[in-house]
Design an enzyme around this catalytic site. Structure first.
Site, PDB file in Angstrom:
ATOM      1  N   CYS A   1       8.391  -4.926  30.490  1.00  0.00           N
ATOM      2  CA  CYS A   1       9.039  -3.864  29.712  1.00  0.00           C
ATOM      3  C   CYS A   1       8.097  -3.312  28.651  1.00  0.00           C
ATOM      4  O   CYS A   1       7.064  -3.917  28.323  1.00  0.00           O
ATOM      5  CB  CYS A   1      10.274  -4.406  28.972  1.00  0.00           C
TER       6      CYS A   1
ATOM      7  N   CYS B   1      11.925  -1.639  24.552  1.00  0.00           N
ATOM      8  CA  CYS B   1      13.023  -1.695  25.512  1.00  0.00           C
ATOM      9  C   CYS B   1      14.336  -2.081  24.822  1.00  0.00           C
ATOM     10  O   CYS B   1      14.370  -3.009  24.001  1.00  0.00           O
ATOM     11  CB  CYS B   1      12.715  -2.711  26.606  1.00  0.00           C
TER      12      CYS B   1
ATOM     13  N   CYS C   1      10.794  -2.720  34.515  1.00  0.00           N
ATOM     14  CA  CYS C   1      12.172  -2.721  34.033  1.00  0.00           C
ATOM     15  C   CYS C   1      12.850  -1.405  34.418  1.00  0.00           C
ATOM     16  O   CYS C   1      12.248  -0.333  34.337  1.00  0.00           O
ATOM     17  CB  CYS C   1      12.180  -2.897  32.514  1.00  0.00           C
TER      18      CYS C   1
ATOM     19  N   CYS D   1      13.802   0.629  30.634  1.00  0.00           N
ATOM     20  CA  CYS D   1      12.812   1.332  29.800  1.00  0.00           C
ATOM     21  C   CYS D   1      11.731   2.024  30.625  1.00  0.00           C
ATOM     22  O   CYS D   1      10.877   2.723  30.074  1.00  0.00           O
ATOM     23  CB  CYS D   1      12.176   0.385  28.791  1.00  0.00           C
TER      24      CYS D   1
END
Length: 353
Positions: free
Chosen positions: A37, A41, A68, A71
């Site tokens: 991420c 995030c 992810c 994000c």
């Protein structure tokens, strides 16, 4: 030198605080989920012992982590906002449409939220961006059409509105451009937005994103230098710029061979030449650049010279970051700086294979 990550403890604190200072420069991978991420995030934060930190998305992928879905670390920060993604796609589908606030509402979006999001990521509102796109369309048409035809192609009903918008973007009305001028201005489309390139038959004089606030001032200086001789059109140098930018954005090449005309003081030119020695995938601090030119006390002057660069990407002022690793300012917007550095990390990894 490649960007040196701070300690994991510092990065974990930034993760907990969702600190954007390391955006595009550091990513967190969570061992328990197999996901990586951005530090910003919005997802629930993992325990410290489950975190690993990397300096690029390529390193995360090579370590076996997947991006992810909240994000979207493989895209610019702006793309993680679904409202922005939706509006950008709509704008791409209808670049000459006269977008208004009621159109945003009709798409099920809140105009105030959209306005804040676009200002935060791009420095302009969506409606301003749409107006710039229409104007850019008219700019391209001016190279082969009359002013009135270009105005209509750009979606402007009013000649005065077209002239006013054109003057705001480029610092002079369409009729003031000369067909056989010494300098020729052209519109170039890139994945990060429209750019304006000004070339003669020997060198590139300016390459800027069309929404850069300093663009009218920079063009005014060029007009003065060329004694008013600036037109809309292309030269062989313009074609070379297009080819090299295409290779850059598609990952084919991270270097440029276009001849550059530098307009500045001896000091600023020295700084710009130092910037050109920074390889793709590398970054420098302002202090490091000052030291490289033999003036270690001139950090602020180096920062000013960096900001005065009017040949974006090819003179890589985006490769200069803060001493603490923060992206710091960039005339084209921090979201573009982040994306350029991500692109160049991939260039560097490719060159090492």
């Amino acid at each position: 030198m490649l960007f040196d990550l701070p300690s994991d403890d510092v990065l974990y604190d930034a993760l907990i605080a969702r600190d954007p200072a390391y955006e595009g420069q550091a990513f967190v991978a969570v061992r328990t989920t197999g996901v990586f991420c951005r530090l910003t995030c919005p997802a629930r934060k993992p325990n410290r012992e489950n975190c690993a930190f990397f300096g690029s998305t390529a390193e995360c992928l090579e370590a076996g982590f997947r991006p992810c879905r909240r994000c979207h670390p493989l895209g610019p920060a702006a793309e993680a906002d679904p409202a922005i993604t939706k509006l950008l796609a709509a704008l791409e589908a209808a670049p000459t449409r006269r977008w208004q606030e009621r159109d945003i509402v009709a798409m099920g979006l809140d105009p105030s939220t959209v306005r804040r999001s676009f200002k935060r990521h791009f420095g302009v509102t969506f409606l301003d961006m749409a107006r710039q796109r229409r104007l850019a369309h008219g700019f391209t048409a001016l190279g082969s059409s009359k002013v009135i035809d270009a105005q209509l192609q750009a979606g402007f009903d009013s000649p005065s509105g077209f002239r006013a918008a054109f003057a705001k973007l480029l610092g002079q009305a369409p009729a003031e451009f000369q067909c056989d001028a010494l300098l020729q201005a052209a519109h170039i489309t890139t994945p990060l937005g429209a750019m304006i390139a000004v070339c003669d038959h020997n060198a590139l004089h300016l390459l800027e994103f069309a929404d850069r606030k300093a663009l009218p001032t920079e063009l005014q200086r060029l007009r003065k230098m060329a004694k008013g001789q600036i037109g809309i059109g292309e030269t062989a140098i313009t074609a070379q710029v297009r080819t090299e930018l295409d290779a850059y954005f598609t990952g084919t090449s991270g270097t440029f061979q276009t001849a550059l005309a530098l307009h500045g003081t001896p000091f600023t030119k020295e700084v710009w030449r130092a910037l050109q020695t920074i390889k793709p995938g590398e970054t420098r601090s302002y202090a490091a650049v000052a030291k490289a030119i033999g003036l270690p006390q001139a950090v602020r002057a180096v920062a000013r010279a960096n900001g005065a660069n009017q040949i974006a990407i090819m003179i890589p002022c985006h490769r200069v970051i803060g001493s603490n690793g923060a992206l710091t300012g960039y005339g084209g917007g921090l979201w573009r700086k982040q994306k350029l550095l991500e692109i160049e990390h991939l260039h560097a990894r490719k060159a090492q294979r």
